[in-house]
Design a protein around this motif. Structure first.
Motif, PDB file in Angstrom:
ATOM      1  N   ASP A   4       0.851  -1.182   0.000  1.00  0.00           N
ATOM      2  CA  ASP A   4       0.000   0.000   0.000  1.00  0.00           C
ATOM      3  C   ASP A   4       0.895   1.244   0.000  1.00  0.00           C
ATOM      4  N   VAL A   5       0.298   2.405  -0.297  1.00  0.00           N
ATOM      5  CA  VAL A   5       1.070   3.645  -0.349  1.00  0.00           C
ATOM      6  C   VAL A   5       0.559   4.584   0.742  1.00  0.00           C
ATOM      7  N   TYR A   6       1.486   5.113   1.522  1.00  0.00           N
ATOM      8  CA  TYR A   6       1.162   6.035   2.610  1.00  0.00           C
ATOM      9  C   TYR A   6       1.879   7.362   2.359  1.00  0.00           C
ATOM     10  N   ARG A   7       1.109   8.436   2.416  1.00  0.00           N
ATOM     11  CA  ARG A   7       1.662   9.788   2.293  1.00  0.00           C
ATOM     12  C   ARG A   7       1.623  10.416   3.678  1.00  0.00           C
ATOM     13  N   ILE A   8       2.765  10.856   4.163  1.00  0.00           N
ATOM     14  CA  ILE A   8       2.810  11.500   5.474  1.00  0.00           C
ATOM     15  C   ILE A   8       2.417  12.959   5.293  1.00  0.00           C
ATOM     16  N   VAL A   9       1.260  13.302   5.820  1.00  0.00           N
ATOM     17  CA  VAL A   9       0.700  14.648   5.708  1.00  0.00           C
ATOM     18  C   VAL A   9       1.208  15.528   6.846  1.00  0.00           C
ATOM     19  N   ALA A  10       1.232  14.990   8.068  1.00  0.00           N
ATOM     20  CA  ALA A  10       1.722  15.739   9.230  1.00  0.00           C
ATOM     21  C   ALA A  10       2.486  14.788  10.136  1.00  0.00           C
ATOM     22  N   ARG A  11       3.680  15.202  10.520  1.00  0.00           N
ATOM     23  CA  ARG A  11       4.531  14.437  11.435  1.00  0.00           C
ATOM     24  C   ARG A  11       4.421  15.026  12.843  1.00  0.00           C
ATOM     25  N   GLY A  12       4.800  14.217  13.796  1.00  0.00           N
ATOM     26  CA  GLY A  12       4.772  14.670  15.178  1.00  0.00           C
ATOM     27  C   GLY A  12       5.637  15.879  15.442  1.00  0.00           C
ATOM     28  N   ASP A  13       6.772  15.976  14.769  1.00  0.00           N
ATOM     29  CA  ASP A  13       7.631  17.135  15.008  1.00  0.00           C
ATOM     30  C   ASP A  13       7.029  18.414  14.437  1.00  0.00           C
ATOM     31  N   GLU A  14       5.924  18.307  13.726  1.00  0.00           N
ATOM     32  CA  GLU A  14       5.217  19.467  13.197  1.00  0.00           C
ATOM     33  C   GLU A  14       3.954  19.793  13.998  1.00  0.00           C
ATOM     34  N   THR A  15       3.576  18.894  14.925  1.00  0.00           N
ATOM     35  CA  THR A  15       2.332  19.074  15.686  1.00  0.00           C
ATOM     36  C   THR A  15       2.571  19.055  17.192  1.00  0.00           C
ATOM     37  N   GLY A  16       3.813  19.263  17.619  1.00  0.00           N
ATOM     38  CA  GLY A  16       4.113  19.168  19.043  1.00  0.00           C
ATOM     39  C   GLY A  16       3.893  17.757  19.551  1.00  0.00           C
ATOM     40  N   ASN A  17       4.018  16.777  18.662  1.00  0.00           N
ATOM     41  CA  ASN A  17       3.809  15.352  18.948  1.00  0.00           C
ATOM     42  C   ASN A  17       2.383  15.020  19.366  1.00  0.00           C
ATOM     43  N   ALA A  18       1.457  15.945  19.121  1.00  0.00           N
ATOM     44  CA  ALA A  18       0.056  15.686  19.463  1.00  0.00           C
ATOM     45  C   ALA A  18      -0.547  14.610  18.566  1.00  0.00           C
ATOM     46  N   PHE A  19      -0.207  14.643  17.272  1.00  0.00           N
ATOM     47  CA  PHE A  19      -0.756  13.657  16.340  1.00  0.00           C
ATOM     48  C   PHE A  19       0.103  13.605  15.092  1.00  0.00           C
ATOM     49  N   ALA A  20      -0.126  12.559  14.304  1.00  0.00           N
ATOM     50  CA  ALA A  20       0.406  12.439  12.947  1.00  0.00           C
ATOM     51  C   ALA A  20      -0.785  12.122  12.051  1.00  0.00           C
ATOM     52  N   LEU A  21      -0.704  12.556  10.794  1.00  0.00           N
ATOM     53  CA  LEU A  21      -1.780  12.314   9.840  1.00  0.00           C
ATOM     54  C   LEU A  21      -1.180  11.744   8.569  1.00  0.00           C
ATOM     55  N   LEU A  22      -1.760  10.636   8.111  1.00  0.00           N
ATOM     56  CA  LEU A  22      -1.313   9.993   6.889  1.00  0.00           C
ATOM     57  C   LEU A  22      -2.488   9.842   5.943  1.00  0.00           C
ATOM     58  N   GLU A  23      -2.193   9.797   4.662  1.00  0.00           N
ATOM     59  CA  GLU A  23      -3.177   9.430   3.652  1.00  0.00           C
ATOM     60  C   GLU A  23      -2.750   8.073   3.128  1.00  0.00           C
ATOM     61  N   ALA A  24      -3.648   7.102   3.181  1.00  0.00           N
ATOM     62  CA  ALA A  24      -3.350   5.747   2.736  1.00  0.00           C
ATOM     63  C   ALA A  24      -4.105   5.442   1.454  1.00  0.00           C
ATOM     64  N   THR A  25      -3.399   4.860   0.500  1.00  0.00           N
ATOM     65  CA  THR A  25      -4.026   4.305  -0.695  1.00  0.00           C
ATOM     66  C   THR A  25      -3.882   2.798  -0.576  1.00  0.00           C
ATOM     67  N   VAL A  26      -5.021   2.135  -0.442  1.00  0.00           N
ATOM     68  CA  VAL A  26      -5.040   0.694  -0.196  1.00  0.00           C
ATOM     69  C   VAL A  26      -5.554   0.013  -1.458  1.00  0.00           C
TER      70      VAL A  26
END
Length: 168
Positions: A25-47
């Motif tokens: 599958d393909v995962y695009r990292i939209v937001a990393r923890g070092d960009e959100t104060g480690n509050a969350f990460a956001l990925l877009e997955a193509t399954v």
């Protein structure tokens, strides 16, 4: 990647972010923890058809999914549910879950991880891609590496649980 762990306003252009092929599958990292104060990460997955991870349990983060296109069958705590576009699925830490695309067309979804940190797993085990598109089927070496690395990220992969139940 940002050098700070403070929350800062951010804009990511369409199709921006790093792409990784993980288990076909393909995962695009939209937001990393070092960009959100480690509050969350956001990925877009193509399954892709037949894609999705085996049953697994996170011990460090909650995982939430929002299906954008297609449909994905989720199995959470042994209960299967078909999640079409617009559906939301929440799997808190400590809950066994898996998903699979049982349809012919690819599915796309957002994956929200809270707190952040698990996005580094995708960077470590994934093959970096230069452009979006289908990923090659995973090799046995890739699967073995994924299984070996997962515990370092607080994830237990349940390899002996058999196939997931089918959704109604």
């Amino acid at each position: 990647m940002s050098a700070t762990s403070e929350r800062q306003p951010r804009y990511l252009a369409p199709q921006g972010g790093d792409l990784f092929a993980v288990a076909g599958d393909v995962y695009r990292i939209v937001a990393r923890g070092d960009e959100t104060g480690n509050a969350f990460a956001l990925l877009e997955a193509t399954v892709l058809s037949g894609g999705g991870p085996p049953p697994h349990t996170h011990s460090r983060e909650d995982e939430a999914f929002f299906v954008l296109e297609g449909a994905v069958t989720f199995v959470v705590e042994g209960r299967a549910q078909l999640a079409p576009a617009g559906a939301y699925v929440y799997a808190p830490r400590g809950v066994r879950h898996a998903f699979r695309n049982e349809r012919a067309e690819p599915a796309r979804m957002l994956v929200h991880l809270s707190p952040a940190g698990f996005e580094r797993f995708f960077e470590e085990v994934g093959q970096k891609l230069d452009h979006p598109g289908p990923a090659a089927p995973p090799s046995m070496e890739h699967i073995e590496r994924l299984i070996a690395v997962a515990p370092r990220y607080g994830v237990e992969i349940h390899t002996s649980s058999g196939p997931p139940e089918r959704a109604p």
